[in-house]
Scaffold this motif. Structure first.
Motif, mmCIF file in Angstrom:
data_model
loop_
_atom_site.group_PDB
_atom_site.id
_atom_site.type_symbol
_atom_site.label_atom_id
_atom_site.label_comp_id
_atom_site.label_asym_id
_atom_site.label_seq_id
_atom_site.Cartn_x
_atom_site.Cartn_y
_atom_site.Cartn_z
ATOM 1 N N MET A 395 0.900 -1.293 -0.065
ATOM 2 C CA MET A 395 0.133 0.108 -0.005
ATOM 3 C C MET A 395 0.787 1.309 -0.033
ATOM 4 S SD MET A 395 -1.313 0.063 3.943
ATOM 5 C CE MET A 395 -1.752 1.656 3.881
ATOM 6 N N ILE A 396 2.378 1.142 0.364
ATOM 7 C CA ILE A 396 2.943 2.378 0.406
ATOM 8 C C ILE A 396 4.066 2.268 -0.468
ATOM 9 C CG2 ILE A 396 4.251 4.028 1.852
ATOM 10 C CD1 ILE A 396 2.864 2.861 4.220
ATOM 11 N N PRO A 397 4.055 2.949 -1.427
ATOM 12 C CA PRO A 397 4.891 2.861 -2.680
ATOM 13 C C PRO A 397 6.395 3.240 -2.453
ATOM 14 C CG PRO A 397 3.631 4.341 -3.380
ATOM 15 C CD PRO A 397 2.793 3.728 -2.234
ATOM 16 N N ASN A 398 6.183 4.437 -1.559
ATOM 17 C CA ASN A 398 7.273 5.316 -1.085
ATOM 18 C C ASN A 398 8.041 4.812 0.055
ATOM 19 O OD1 ASN A 398 6.680 7.231 -3.354
ATOM 20 N ND2 ASN A 398 5.109 8.171 -2.118
ATOM 21 N N LYS A 399 8.719 3.876 -0.098
ATOM 22 C CA LYS A 399 9.410 3.159 1.211
ATOM 23 C C LYS A 399 10.830 3.150 0.939
ATOM 24 C CE LYS A 399 7.438 -1.144 -0.387
ATOM 25 N NZ LYS A 399 6.723 -0.744 -1.608
ATOM 26 N N MET A 400 11.473 2.947 2.028
ATOM 27 C CA MET A 400 12.910 2.686 1.793
ATOM 28 C C MET A 400 13.318 1.870 3.118
ATOM 29 S SD MET A 400 14.850 6.041 0.530
ATOM 30 C CE MET A 400 14.557 6.663 -0.983
ATOM 31 N N ILE A 401 14.720 1.176 3.144
ATOM 32 C CA ILE A 401 15.136 0.502 4.237
ATOM 33 C C ILE A 401 16.478 1.136 4.432
ATOM 34 C CG2 ILE A 401 14.099 -1.675 3.684
ATOM 35 C CD1 ILE A 401 16.851 -2.843 2.192
ATOM 36 N N LEU A 402 16.825 0.986 5.798
ATOM 37 C CA LEU A 402 18.029 1.766 6.116
ATOM 38 C C LEU A 402 19.248 0.638 5.912
ATOM 39 C CD1 LEU A 402 17.542 2.906 9.653
ATOM 40 C CD2 LEU A 402 18.571 4.424 7.576
ATOM 41 N N TYR A 403 20.293 1.299 5.286
ATOM 42 C CA TYR A 403 21.536 0.236 5.296
ATOM 43 C C TYR A 403 22.736 1.150 5.788
ATOM 44 C CZ TYR A 403 25.495 -2.218 3.385
ATOM 45 O OH TYR A 403 26.631 -2.812 3.340
ATOM 46 N N PRO A 404 23.540 0.326 6.573
ATOM 47 C CA PRO A 404 23.253 -0.819 7.277
ATOM 48 C C PRO A 404 22.242 -1.138 8.131
ATOM 49 C CG PRO A 404 25.161 -0.098 8.181
ATOM 50 C CD PRO A 404 24.972 0.931 6.951
ATOM 51 N N ALA A 405 21.562 -2.006 8.341
ATOM 52 C CA ALA A 405 20.329 -2.316 9.246
ATOM 53 C C ALA A 405 20.860 -2.120 10.472
ATOM 54 C CB ALA A 405 19.709 -3.683 8.969
ATOM 55 N N ILE A 406 19.976 -1.518 11.273
ATOM 56 C CA ILE A 406 20.193 -1.100 12.755
ATOM 57 C C ILE A 406 19.311 -1.991 13.637
ATOM 58 C CG2 ILE A 406 20.866 1.426 12.327
ATOM 59 C CD1 ILE A 406 18.174 2.291 13.590
ATOM 60 N N SER A 407 18.443 -2.762 13.150
ATOM 61 C CA SER A 407 17.566 -3.492 13.691
ATOM 62 C C SER A 407 17.368 -5.205 13.383
ATOM 63 C CB SER A 407 16.260 -2.830 13.916
ATOM 64 O OG SER A 407 15.219 -3.862 14.436
ATOM 65 N N VAL A 408 17.482 -5.968 14.036
ATOM 66 C CA VAL A 408 17.040 -7.385 13.780
ATOM 67 C C VAL A 408 15.794 -7.768 14.731
ATOM 68 C CG1 VAL A 408 19.332 -7.834 12.699
ATOM 69 C CG2 VAL A 408 18.984 -8.323 15.290
ATOM 70 N N GLN A 409 15.503 -9.072 14.556
ATOM 71 C CA GLN A 409 14.633 -9.650 15.394
ATOM 72 C C GLN A 409 15.231 -10.754 16.241
ATOM 73 O OE1 GLN A 409 11.532 -10.655 12.259
ATOM 74 N NE2 GLN A 409 10.573 -11.102 14.006
ATOM 75 N N LYS A 410 14.940 -10.422 17.692
ATOM 76 C CA LYS A 410 15.672 -11.524 18.695
ATOM 77 C C LYS A 410 14.754 -12.921 18.466
ATOM 78 C CE LYS A 410 16.454 -12.381 23.578
ATOM 79 N NZ LYS A 410 17.876 -13.222 23.469
ATOM 80 N N ASP A 411 15.564 -13.996 18.486
ATOM 81 C CA ASP A 411 14.769 -15.238 18.296
ATOM 82 C C ASP A 411 14.251 -15.737 19.765
ATOM 83 O OD1 ASP A 411 13.974 -17.746 17.408
ATOM 84 O OD2 ASP A 411 15.317 -17.932 16.096
ATOM 85 N N PHE A 412 13.159 -15.635 20.084
ATOM 86 C CA PHE A 412 12.861 -16.079 21.410
ATOM 87 C C PHE A 412 12.444 -17.616 21.324
ATOM 88 C CE2 PHE A 412 12.263 -11.666 22.047
ATOM 89 C CZ PHE A 412 12.809 -11.677 23.581
ATOM 90 N N GLY A 413 12.581 -18.286 20.249
ATOM 91 C CA GLY A 413 12.213 -19.664 19.864
ATOM 92 C C GLY A 413 10.817 -19.822 19.561
ATOM 93 N N TYR A 414 10.109 -18.771 19.592
ATOM 94 C CA TYR A 414 8.623 -18.897 19.100
ATOM 95 C C TYR A 414 8.112 -17.478 18.667
ATOM 96 C CZ TYR A 414 7.792 -16.185 23.346
ATOM 97 O OH TYR A 414 7.769 -14.985 24.086
ATOM 98 N N SER A 415 7.157 -17.546 18.052
ATOM 99 C CA SER A 415 6.467 -16.338 17.389
ATOM 100 C C SER A 415 4.931 -16.051 17.563
ATOM 101 C CB SER A 415 6.680 -16.162 15.828
ATOM 102 O OG SER A 415 5.949 -15.035 15.407
ATOM 103 N N ASP A 416 4.639 -14.891 18.184
ATOM 104 C CA ASP A 416 3.085 -14.847 18.401
ATOM 105 C C ASP A 416 2.358 -14.481 16.894
ATOM 106 O OD1 ASP A 416 3.105 -15.077 21.074
ATOM 107 O OD2 ASP A 416 4.214 -13.199 21.278
ATOM 108 N N VAL A 417 3.065 -14.105 15.969
ATOM 109 C CA VAL A 417 2.077 -13.821 14.690
ATOM 110 C C VAL A 417 2.753 -14.698 13.495
ATOM 111 C CG1 VAL A 417 2.643 -11.956 13.079
ATOM 112 C CG2 VAL A 417 2.941 -11.429 15.384
ATOM 113 N N THR A 418 3.883 -15.331 13.286
ATOM 114 C CA THR A 418 4.108 -16.177 12.327
ATOM 115 C C THR A 418 4.588 -17.680 12.677
ATOM 116 O OG1 THR A 418 5.025 -14.060 11.093
ATOM 117 C CG2 THR A 418 5.480 -16.429 10.208
ATOM 118 N N SER A 419 3.422 -18.622 12.511
ATOM 119 C CA SER A 419 3.741 -19.956 13.251
ATOM 120 C C SER A 419 4.651 -20.715 12.377
ATOM 121 C CB SER A 419 2.335 -20.647 13.180
ATOM 122 O OG SER A 419 1.965 -20.834 11.540
ATOM 123 N N ILE A 420 5.230 -20.363 11.318
ATOM 124 C CA ILE A 420 6.351 -20.886 10.652
ATOM 125 C C ILE A 420 7.607 -20.856 11.178
ATOM 126 C CG2 ILE A 420 6.973 -19.179 8.895
ATOM 127 C CD1 ILE A 420 7.471 -21.180 6.930
#
Length: 456
Positions: A395-420
């Motif tokens: 829905m938002i064509p005017n988007k960018m990503i930061l390089y280098p990334a300043i954020s990652v996801q910490k892996d807690f061993g489970y996800s409340d959003v994505t079951s995969i």
């Protein structure tokens, strides 16, 4: 061009080896017409017998052409399949210039056109570097690649000519605009799926559309980027804070503790922990929580906000100065959505040293949203199939990503959003790692070529 070839001596002709199956007289007549009245080429047609395995036959014939190039002491050779067609944009001056520039960039191979690609980055106005591609109908091969290609082991069960080239060569470039496409004959001797009428033409048209789009995007943002002075009105850092909304399920106490620690010494973020909205479908709950935050931002009259999930983790690349500089820069470029670290992206166009436009990006553990996007998000229809990162990208064509990334996801061993992600150890970490590797390679191209804006 004479300086780039040892033979034919005292000639500007480019050596071209055309591979043609003896029984394909229709293709033979076609390819002869393509090179008719093009005196810049010295054409040699190799009529060969049909191989038991078409992919093996093509590869073996490519190697035979390279052997001929070595014997004739050429610095470059051009290998064509008999379905190659010059586009209306072909000019010999463009080809000459592209070969010269590719040689200066230490190219292994230069493509006249591709039907598919991965990770494109402009190296000049007329050269695009690719990490991988499909389409071997027009190959300019440089001498430095002869040995590696000649001695490559080809697996008849899994390899194709283009996949093998991508596996063993790193300096792969394509001419822009495309000067070569494949003519459809209603059948393919190598790729069975290309027997579908219109498929090949559509693939090349799509590639050309993407390249044109990348060029327009870069030129548009580059103009805005280079037409104002950033340093003259950069606000004092100690006076800046940014509204930051953190999504957390109340019962996820280990995540709440983690995210509080992430921001404990970063006073530039004005943090509000928002109770996530529960839903039987976790992804829907995330979207509802994002909408809840947007409503809060509208009520607070925020111009720009940070939204974090409680598994956000700062990378050691984080810098307060660089972060705010790029948040402000992105706003001035008309960006509405800035990802601080994504797990996957589709296509990207580096616009500044730290801001890359993307066609699609995934992961919402730390994103920056600007006021023009607020109402769009609230107005966007959704249902129980909603996936927040994909919907935001669409829905938002005017988007960018930061390089280098300043954020990652910490892996807690489970996800409340994505079951995969649940039970799939290191999946999240590996996704962010692969994305970083892709972006690092693209960044390397921009540095080497010095093509992109580097104003600070």
């Amino acid at each position: 061009m004479k300086n780039y070839m040892k033979k034919p001596e005292n000639s500007k002709e480019l050596p071209v080896f055309v591979i043609n199956l003896k029984e394909r007289t229709d293709r033979l007549n076609h390819i002869k017409k393509e090179f008719n009245n093009k005196s810049e080429f010295e054409l040699r047609i190799y009529q060969v017998a049909k191989a038991n395995i078409a992919t093996v036959g093509l590869w073996e014939n490519i190697i035979k052409c390279i052997d001929q190039g070595i014997k004739m002491q050429h610095d470059i050779i051009i290998i064509c399949e008999d379905d190659h067609s010059f586009t209306e944009l072909y000019k010999k001056e463009l080809l000459y210039l592209s070969i010269i520039e590719a040689k200066e960039l230490n190219a292994d191979i230069l493509l006249g056109g591709v039907s598919w690609f991965r990770d494109a980055a402009f190296s000049s106005d007329h050269l695009i570097k690719l990490s991988s591609f499909s389409g071997t109908q027009f190959l300019v091969i440089f001498k430095k690649a002869f040995f590696n290609l000649k001695h490559a082991k080809f697996d008849e069960n899994t390899d194709t000519a283009d996949s093998k080239i991508c596996e063993i060569l790193t300096e792969i470039f394509c001419i822009y605009p495309l000067i070569s496409i494949q003519k459809e004959f209603g059948y393919s001797d190598v790729t069975a799926q290309n027997n579908v009428e219109g498929r090949v033409s559509n693939l090349f048209e799509h590639t050309n559309f993407l390249f044109d789009n990348f060029s327009r995007i870069y030129e548009s943002y580059k103009y805005r980027y280079t037409h104002f002075s950033f340093n003259s009105n950069f606000p004092e850092l100690e006076k800046i804070t940014i509204p930051t909304y953190v999504i957390n399920l109340r019962e996820r106490k280990e995540r709440r503790l983690h995210i509080q620690r992430q921001f404990s010494k970063k006073k530039e973020f004005s943090v509000t922990i928002v109770d996530a909205i529960k839903h039987e479908i976790g992804a829907v709950g995330l979207w509802l929580s994002i909408r809840k935050i947007i409503q809060m931002a509208v009520e607070n009259d925020d111009d720009v906000i940070v939204i974090c999930e409680d598994d956000h983790q700062f990378e050691n690349t984080y810098s307060k100065e660089l972060f705010f500089k790029n948040v402000i820069m992105a706003q001035r470029l008309g960006i509405e959505y800035l990802s601080c670290g994504c797990s996957h992206f589709e296509h990207t166009v580096p616009v500044t040293p730290n801001l890359y436009w993307v066609s699609l990006c995934q992961a919402t553990q730390m994103i920056v949203l600007y006021k023009p996007a607020f109402q769009k998000i609230l107005d966007e229809p959704y249902d129980n199939s909603v996936i927040a990162d994909l919907l935001l990208s669409e829905m938002i064509p005017n988007k960018m990503i930061l390089y280098p990334a300043i954020s990652v996801q910490k892996d807690f061993g489970y996800s409340d959003v994505t079951s995969i992600h649940n039970g799939n150890k290191k999946l999240v970490t590996n996704m962010f790692t692969r994305t970083k590797e892709r972006l690092d390679k693209i960044n390397e191209v921009t540095i080497k070529s010095n093509y992109f804006a580097t104003k600070t």
